[in-house]
Structures are given as structure tokens and as C-alpha cells.
Design a protein around this motif. Sequence first.
Motif, mmCIF file in Angstrom:
data_model
loop_
_atom_site.group_PDB
_atom_site.id
_atom_site.type_symbol
_atom_site.label_atom_id
_atom_site.label_comp_id
_atom_site.label_asym_id
_atom_site.label_seq_id
_atom_site.Cartn_x
_atom_site.Cartn_y
_atom_site.Cartn_z
ATOM 1 N N VAL A 198 13.563 4.442 -11.103
ATOM 2 C CA VAL A 198 13.965 5.284 -9.965
ATOM 3 C C VAL A 198 15.387 4.950 -9.529
ATOM 4 N N LEU A 199 15.689 3.678 -9.376
ATOM 5 C CA LEU A 199 17.002 3.264 -8.885
ATOM 6 C C LEU A 199 18.122 3.693 -9.830
ATOM 7 N N GLN A 200 17.844 3.688 -11.117
ATOM 8 C CA GLN A 200 18.871 3.991 -12.108
ATOM 9 C C GLN A 200 19.386 5.423 -11.989
ATOM 10 N N GLN A 201 18.594 6.307 -11.397
ATOM 11 C CA GLN A 201 19.006 7.705 -11.257
ATOM 12 C C GLN A 201 20.255 7.864 -10.385
ATOM 13 N N PHE A 202 20.576 6.858 -9.593
ATOM 14 C CA PHE A 202 21.675 6.962 -8.630
ATOM 15 C C PHE A 202 22.906 6.165 -9.062
ATOM 16 N N GLN A 203 22.987 5.890 -10.347
ATOM 17 C CA GLN A 203 24.149 5.228 -10.949
ATOM 18 C C GLN A 203 24.582 3.957 -10.214
ATOM 19 N N PRO A 204 23.661 3.025 -10.003
ATOM 20 C CA PRO A 204 24.088 1.753 -9.395
ATOM 21 C C PRO A 204 24.958 0.963 -10.365
ATOM 22 N N LEU A 205 25.762 0.070 -9.801
ATOM 23 C CA LEU A 205 26.545 -0.823 -10.645
ATOM 24 C C LEU A 205 25.642 -1.728 -11.469
ATOM 25 N N ALA A 206 24.525 -2.125 -10.865
ATOM 26 C CA ALA A 206 23.584 -3.009 -11.540
ATOM 27 C C ALA A 206 22.234 -2.896 -10.844
ATOM 28 N N ILE A 207 21.211 -3.350 -11.526
ATOM 29 C CA ILE A 207 19.878 -3.475 -10.956
ATOM 30 C C ILE A 207 19.426 -4.909 -11.198
ATOM 31 N N VAL A 208 19.018 -5.584 -10.132
ATOM 32 C CA VAL A 208 18.573 -6.973 -10.236
ATOM 33 C C VAL A 208 17.123 -7.069 -9.775
ATOM 34 N N ASP A 209 16.465 -8.135 -10.206
ATOM 35 C CA ASP A 209 15.058 -8.314 -9.857
ATOM 36 C C ASP A 209 14.858 -9.103 -8.574
ATOM 37 N N ASP A 210 15.868 -9.869 -8.150
ATOM 38 C CA ASP A 210 15.717 -10.681 -6.948
ATOM 39 C C ASP A 210 17.102 -11.066 -6.425
ATOM 40 N N LEU A 211 17.113 -11.733 -5.279
ATOM 41 C CA LEU A 211 18.384 -12.044 -4.627
ATOM 42 C C LEU A 211 19.131 -13.182 -5.302
ATOM 43 N N THR A 212 18.417 -14.035 -6.021
ATOM 44 C CA THR A 212 19.101 -15.072 -6.789
ATOM 45 C C THR A 212 19.903 -14.444 -7.919
ATOM 46 N N GLN A 213 19.318 -13.451 -8.589
ATOM 47 C CA GLN A 213 20.068 -12.715 -9.610
ATOM 48 C C GLN A 213 21.274 -12.010 -8.995
ATOM 49 N N LEU A 214 21.095 -11.475 -7.806
ATOM 50 C CA LEU A 214 22.212 -10.802 -7.140
ATOM 51 C C LEU A 214 23.339 -11.791 -6.858
ATOM 52 N N GLN A 215 22.997 -12.986 -6.356
ATOM 53 C CA GLN A 215 24.042 -13.990 -6.096
ATOM 54 C C GLN A 215 24.764 -14.368 -7.386
ATOM 55 N N ASN A 216 24.017 -14.514 -8.462
ATOM 56 C CA ASN A 216 24.640 -14.829 -9.745
ATOM 57 C C ASN A 216 25.593 -13.715 -10.173
ATOM 58 N N LEU A 217 25.163 -12.483 -10.003
ATOM 59 C CA LEU A 217 25.997 -11.345 -10.383
ATOM 60 C C LEU A 217 27.283 -11.321 -9.568
ATOM 61 N N LEU A 218 27.160 -11.544 -8.261
ATOM 62 C CA LEU A 218 28.339 -11.504 -7.395
ATOM 63 C C LEU A 218 29.234 -12.736 -7.590
ATOM 64 N N SER A 219 28.703 -13.725 -8.278
ATOM 65 C CA SER A 219 29.506 -14.912 -8.607
ATOM 66 C C SER A 219 30.142 -14.805 -9.977
ATOM 67 N N GLY A 220 29.885 -13.697 -10.679
ATOM 68 C CA GLY A 220 30.459 -13.501 -11.990
ATOM 69 C C GLY A 220 29.646 -14.083 -13.123
ATOM 70 N N ARG A 221 28.419 -14.583 -12.813
ATOM 71 C CA ARG A 221 27.585 -15.140 -13.871
ATOM 72 C C ARG A 221 26.747 -14.026 -14.489
ATOM 73 N N PRO A 222 26.505 -14.053 -15.787
ATOM 74 C CA PRO A 222 25.745 -12.976 -16.435
ATOM 75 C C PRO A 222 24.279 -13.009 -16.042
ATOM 76 N N LEU A 223 23.668 -11.843 -16.016
ATOM 77 C CA LEU A 223 22.240 -11.750 -15.766
ATOM 78 C C LEU A 223 21.487 -12.089 -17.042
ATOM 79 N N PRO A 224 20.232 -12.562 -16.916
ATOM 80 C CA PRO A 224 19.445 -12.838 -18.120
ATOM 81 C C PRO A 224 19.200 -11.562 -18.906
#
Length: 225
Positions: A198-224
Amino acid sequence: MTLDIERIELVIFDWDGTVMDSVGRIVSAMQTAAQLAELPVPSAHAVKQIIGLSLDLAFTTLFPTMTAAQHQRLFEHYREQYVERDPTPTPMFAGAEALFLHLRAQQKRLAVATGKARKGLDRIFAETGLAHYFAITRCADDAKSKPDPDMLLQILAETRLAPEQALMVGDTSHDMLMAQQAGIARIGVTHGVHGAGVLQQFQPLAIVDDLTQLQNLLSGRPLPA
């Protein structure tokens, strides 16, 4: 659309289903309130689809033929159930405060754009002690309901920022569409209401599973992978 974290000055969070794991209580309280108001009890799926909307719009979406008297009874029962009677826990999602601390250390301003009423958000802030992280908040009382972009446009106007300087984080199609219409980059999280499909329909920059993944993304670390 790519994320230039250096350009982002403001990160805007939805609340229910994004920062706080309150979906279960919303569903339970709404179903009980409907029963007490002698309205058809909606399915859990149906209730989840209105999370993030202002309460009036949520009610009319779930119960389009209800009378004004039924609306008032439903409102009273829902408020009582959610605030006082329903025992379903509403913890903060893991990593929430660590994420806020990280963003503040990066000199980012934080905001909230929520379908909660102002009274409800104030109550949550008093209970959690998180208010000091947020420079600005917009609630259902302050603006047109999601997915109208009014909340975000008000936040941009008050902070004097351009859309490209902001980032929206949310768990529903309402959050994603609101940000899309405001011209704001967006990241979806799947631990709340809507999944990646559902979320992908709105062209997000990324989709994460939790807030730890979000912090990693905003820190420039790759997602699993």
C-alpha cells in the motif's frame, strides 16, 4: 526522488501506528464504542483503514448513515473506552526516543502531524515526557483531516521551510498521500497499519520495518537486504 539528508531540516512524524503502537487499542475501543452506541460493529480491518483521519471523518467513513445523536453517543463512548476503560497497551515503538535524540543531535527540527485531537496528544505528551523533542505539532483540531495537506502546509508556513527541506514519516496511505500532495518527501513504516504494498503506491523514498531501520537509513547506513 532521492533523500538528501543534509538538506532536510524538519522531520515530521505521524503518531498512532508510527511512533506509538496504539492500533490495537484504537480498534478495540472503536468496536466496543460501536456496540455501546448500538451501531454495526466494524471489522478490525475497517477500523484500521480510518486510523490517522480526524475522528469526525473516521466516524462518517465507518458509519455513513448514523444520525447526529448516534454520532454524539459514539464519540462519548469511544473517548471513554480509549482513555479510561480499554486495557490494550499503547507502548512507544522500540527505538522511538533514540531516533528523536539522534535527529536532534543532527540539528534537525521535529514535528508531529496527527489525526489525534489536541487534548489527546497533550495527554500522551504528559504521560511520555516527549513533548520537548517537537518544535511544532498539528492535530485534528488545527487543520483539515488527512489526507488533505493542510497540516503539513501549516507546519511549513510556521517553520518558514520549503517542502524540499522537510521529510514525512508515517504508516498509512493517509500520511503518504498528504505528504505527496504537499510536495514533501516521505518514508513509510510497516509496523503500523499499512504494509509495503500500500505504501509503495505513493512513491516514498523508502519503506522501513521499524524505527531502528529508519535511524540507520537517516544515518546513511544501508538497510538489510
